[in-house]
Enzyme design. Structure first.
Site, PDB file in Angstrom:
ATOM      1  N   LYS A  53     -12.211   0.110 -77.649  1.00  8.21           N
ATOM      2  CA  LYS A  53     -10.890  -0.312 -77.226  1.00  8.21           C
ATOM      3  C   LYS A  53     -10.544  -1.684 -77.811  1.00  8.21           C
ATOM      4  O   LYS A  53     -11.299  -2.494 -77.727  1.00  8.21           O
ATOM      5  CB  LYS A  53     -11.207  -0.642 -75.647  1.00  8.21           C
ATOM      6  CG  LYS A  53     -10.056   0.271 -74.758  1.00  8.21           C
ATOM      7  CD  LYS A  53     -10.194  -0.383 -73.455  1.00  8.21           C
ATOM      8  CE  LYS A  53      -9.535   0.367 -72.279  1.00  8.21           C
ATOM      9  NZ  LYS A  53      -9.655  -0.102 -70.879  1.00  8.21           N
TER      10      LYS A  53
HETATM   11  O1  G3P Z   1      -8.900  -0.404 -67.609  1.00 11.32           O
HETATM   12  C1  G3P Z   1      -7.553  -0.433 -67.973  1.00 11.32           C
HETATM   13  C2  G3P Z   1      -6.604  -0.550 -67.071  1.00 11.32           C
HETATM   14  O2  G3P Z   1      -6.619   0.857 -66.419  1.00 11.32           O
HETATM   15  C3  G3P Z   1      -6.755  -1.694 -65.976  1.00 11.32           C
HETATM   16  O3  G3P Z   1      -5.873  -1.431 -65.032  1.00 11.32           O
HETATM   17  O4  G3P Z   1      -4.331  -3.182 -63.803  1.00 11.32           O
HETATM   18  O5  G3P Z   1      -6.124  -1.917 -62.516  1.00 11.32           O
HETATM   19  O6  G3P Z   1      -6.930  -3.686 -63.926  1.00 11.32           O
HETATM   20  P1  G3P Z   1      -5.515  -2.595 -63.809  1.00 11.32           P
END
Ligand code: G3P
Length: 217
Positions: free
Chosen positions: A83
């Site tokens: 990533k």
């Molecule tokens: O891991 C990437 C993304 O899905 C993170 O989303 O906004 O819940 O931290 P968030």
């Protein structure tokens, strides 16, 4: 649509993988911190459970640092997807890693134009963060739709990995748009099957069945 689970919690991953619901896993530095484990150990344990793509994120912000860290992360297992953030260094690293045959997930995407650059850099996956755009009172799913149109216009092979998914409705909308993958928190993945009318209907079937006094044996 492929379901990736967005967590570094091994118990969550094992439980959902046993249900056959997990096509891959995405982690990030915040999820690794939350797991309480060391990134190389946790990621290796995840790769021992899930045979689909497991995204492990570099934390360097410069190209050379990213490439050094990517080599370490890629050494964990064959199914590691590196990533990288959607920055110029991240895109440069994406192109170099793809030339090495590595899977690359370009993350922290917040616009269709960013996604266009990621596809031109040969990204395996692009991760538009739906929930975080919604948090800004904008329409995160609109970006997914725009990316789908652009990728189809030019037949880009990069897979749209809808990320920052916060609700069951996000999963539905991403599927209606035609995202290739949704990376979903365990709680939401489990909630996909739940519906009160299913519970109510089963209860009434069982009550009527009980009245028949029959068994199936
Ligand atoms: O891991 C990437 C993304 O899905 C993170 O989303 O906004 O819940 O931290 P968030």
């Amino acid at each position: 649509m492929k379901f990736f689970v967005d967590t570094a919690d091994l118990k969550e991953i094992e439980e959902l993988n046993d249900l056959g619901l997990v096509d891959g896993v995405t982690t990030n530095p915040s999820l690794i911190m939350k797991s309480g484990g060391k990134i190389l150990d946790v990621t290796k344990q995840i790769c021992d459970i899930v045979k689909g793509p497991v995204s492990a994120e570099v934390t360097a912000t410069d190209y050379d640092g990213m490439m050094k860290q990517a080599k370490v992360l890629a050494g964990i297992a064959e199914n590691i997807a590196i990533k990288v953030p959607l920055t110029m260094d991240g895109l440069k690293a994406c192109r170099a890693l793809r030339a090495q045959g590595r899977m690359v997930n370009v993350t922290l995407c917040f616009s269709a134009t960013q996604a266009l650059l990621a596809a031109k850099a040969g990204a395996t996956f692009i991760s538009p963060f739906v929930g975080r755009v919604d948090d800004m009172a904008d329409d995160g799913m609109e970006i997914v739709s725009e990316i789908r149109t652009i990728y189809d216009n030019y037949d880009f092979k990069t897979e749209i990995l809808a990320a920052s998914i916060r609700t069951v409705n996000h999963v539905k909308q991403a599927a209606l748009i035609g995202a290739d993958v949704a990376t979903v928190p365990a709680k939401i993945l489990k909630a996909l099957y739940q519906h009160p009318l299913t519970d109510k209907g089963l209860e009434s079937f069982l009550a009527d069945w009980k009245k028949t006094g029959q068994t199936i044996a």
